[in-house]
Scaffold this motif. Structure first.
Motif, PDB file in Angstrom:
ATOM      1  N   THR A  39      57.791  87.382  58.806  1.00 18.68           N
ATOM      2  CA  THR A  39      57.133  87.056  57.547  1.00 18.68           C
ATOM      3  C   THR A  39      56.958  88.301  56.683  1.00 18.68           C
ATOM      4  O   THR A  39      56.671  89.373  57.199  1.00 18.68           O
ATOM      5  CB  THR A  39      55.748  86.441  57.838  1.00 18.68           C
ATOM      6  N   THR A  74      68.847  85.990  66.663  1.00 14.90           N
ATOM      7  CA  THR A  74      68.223  86.193  65.358  1.00 14.90           C
ATOM      8  C   THR A  74      66.711  86.282  65.520  1.00 14.90           C
ATOM      9  O   THR A  74      66.118  85.531  66.284  1.00 14.90           O
ATOM     10  CB  THR A  74      68.577  85.034  64.398  1.00 14.90           C
ATOM     11  N   ARG A  75      66.122  87.218  64.786  1.00 15.31           N
ATOM     12  CA  ARG A  75      64.666  87.372  64.764  1.00 15.31           C
ATOM     13  C   ARG A  75      64.214  87.105  63.333  1.00 15.31           C
ATOM     14  O   ARG A  75      64.751  87.673  62.388  1.00 15.31           O
ATOM     15  CB  ARG A  75      64.274  88.780  65.194  1.00 15.31           C
ATOM     16  N   THR A  76      63.223  86.238  63.186  1.00 15.30           N
ATOM     17  CA  THR A  76      62.680  85.899  61.875  1.00 15.30           C
ATOM     18  C   THR A  76      61.267  86.467  61.774  1.00 15.30           C
ATOM     19  O   THR A  76      60.522  86.441  62.748  1.00 15.30           O
ATOM     20  CB  THR A  76      62.657  84.371  61.681  1.00 15.30           C
ATOM     21  N   THR A  83      60.123  84.981  54.053  1.00 18.73           N
ATOM     22  CA  THR A  83      60.568  85.342  55.403  1.00 18.73           C
ATOM     23  C   THR A  83      61.913  86.051  55.328  1.00 18.73           C
ATOM     24  O   THR A  83      62.630  85.942  54.328  1.00 18.73           O
ATOM     25  CB  THR A  83      60.731  84.106  56.319  1.00 18.73           C
ATOM     26  N   ARG A  84      62.232  86.777  56.377  1.00 18.97           N
ATOM     27  CA  ARG A  84      63.547  87.392  56.532  1.00 18.97           C
ATOM     28  C   ARG A  84      64.055  87.042  57.922  1.00 18.97           C
ATOM     29  O   ARG A  84      63.269  86.882  58.856  1.00 18.97           O
ATOM     30  CB  ARG A  84      63.495  88.920  56.419  1.00 18.97           C
ATOM     31  N   ALA A  85      65.351  86.958  58.039  1.00 20.20           N
ATOM     32  CA  ALA A  85      65.996  86.769  59.332  1.00 20.20           C
ATOM     33  C   ALA A  85      66.923  87.955  59.558  1.00 20.20           C
ATOM     34  O   ALA A  85      67.659  88.357  58.657  1.00 20.20           O
ATOM     35  CB  ALA A  85      66.789  85.465  59.357  1.00 20.20           C
ATOM     36  N   THR A  99      69.829  89.316  62.194  1.00 22.29           N
ATOM     37  CA  THR A  99      70.715  88.920  63.286  1.00 22.29           C
ATOM     38  C   THR A  99      71.234  90.159  64.005  1.00 22.29           C
ATOM     39  O   THR A  99      71.652  91.123  63.369  1.00 22.29           O
ATOM     40  CB  THR A  99      71.898  88.079  62.751  1.00 22.29           C
ATOM     41  N   GLY A 121      69.203  86.399  56.482  1.00 23.30           N
ATOM     42  CA  GLY A 121      68.568  85.324  55.749  1.00 23.30           C
ATOM     43  C   GLY A 121      67.564  85.860  54.757  1.00 23.30           C
ATOM     44  O   GLY A 121      66.723  86.688  55.084  1.00 23.30           O
TER      45      GLY A 121
END
Length: 176
Positions: free
Chosen positions: A150, A146-148, A123-125, A127, A52
């Motif tokens: 900042t 998934t880890r999100t 933000t980044r996601a 997976t 993401g």
């Protein structure tokens, strides 16, 4: 007729808040993951990717391992980092513990001066897709999580450079 119940691999990522700050150190994003499985203790592959808000300059790397596209560790896990560094493929039959050890050193880094694309991508996601080794060594099932986190841009002051060739004889004029 008996019903078949799908095997449940349960990867979990903690709710830890992660923040990457522009020009700062890389941040660990693969730590504190746990994996449980009711009928197995091994994985045969994992694919980790920025899923993401990928932005040019983002990369996934392993802390303490030279920046290379391929490597293998003592536990028999090989890593391949293709092209732009937005994904990593791990392969090799190994225990959950060995895979988690590799993931513990997975970090995010950004190398440009605008990691948020002018605040459009704060933000980044990431997976994590994992595949188990089934009890009969046949093709395993995939699970993902998934880890999100900042990404913070740093507002820097502009730089003023004196480009005069004859500085002793040329006056500088500033008008506001």
């Amino acid at each position: 007729t008996a019903a078949t119940i799908a095997d449940e691999r349960i990867p979990k990522i903690p709710k830890t808040v992660i923040t990457f700050t522009e020009n700062g150190d890389s941040v660990v994003i693969g730590d504190s993951i746990t994996i449980t499985d009711v009928d197995g203790t091994q994985l045969d592959s994992a694919v980790i990717r920025i899923s993401g808000s990928y932005f040019a300059g983002d990369s996934l790397i392993f802390k303490g391992i030279p920046a290379t596209r391929k490597y293998a560790n003592a536990a028999g896990i090989s890593a391949f980092i293709p092209g732009k560094g937005d994904s990593i493929t791990l392969s090799g039959k190994a225990t959950f513990a060995n895979y988690l050890s590799v993931l513990d050193s997975l970090v995010f880094k950004h190398i440009t001066t605008d990691p948020t694309d002018s605040t459009n991508k704060p933000t980044r996601a990431v997976t994590f897709n994992i595949r188990e080794v089934s009890p009969d060594d046949s093709v395993g099932l995939w699970s993902d999580m998934t880890r999100t986190f900042t990404v913070v841009a740093v507002n820097r002051a502009p730089v003023l450079t004196d480009t005069r060739t004859n500085k002793a004889q040329t006056a500088i004029t500033f008008t506001e």
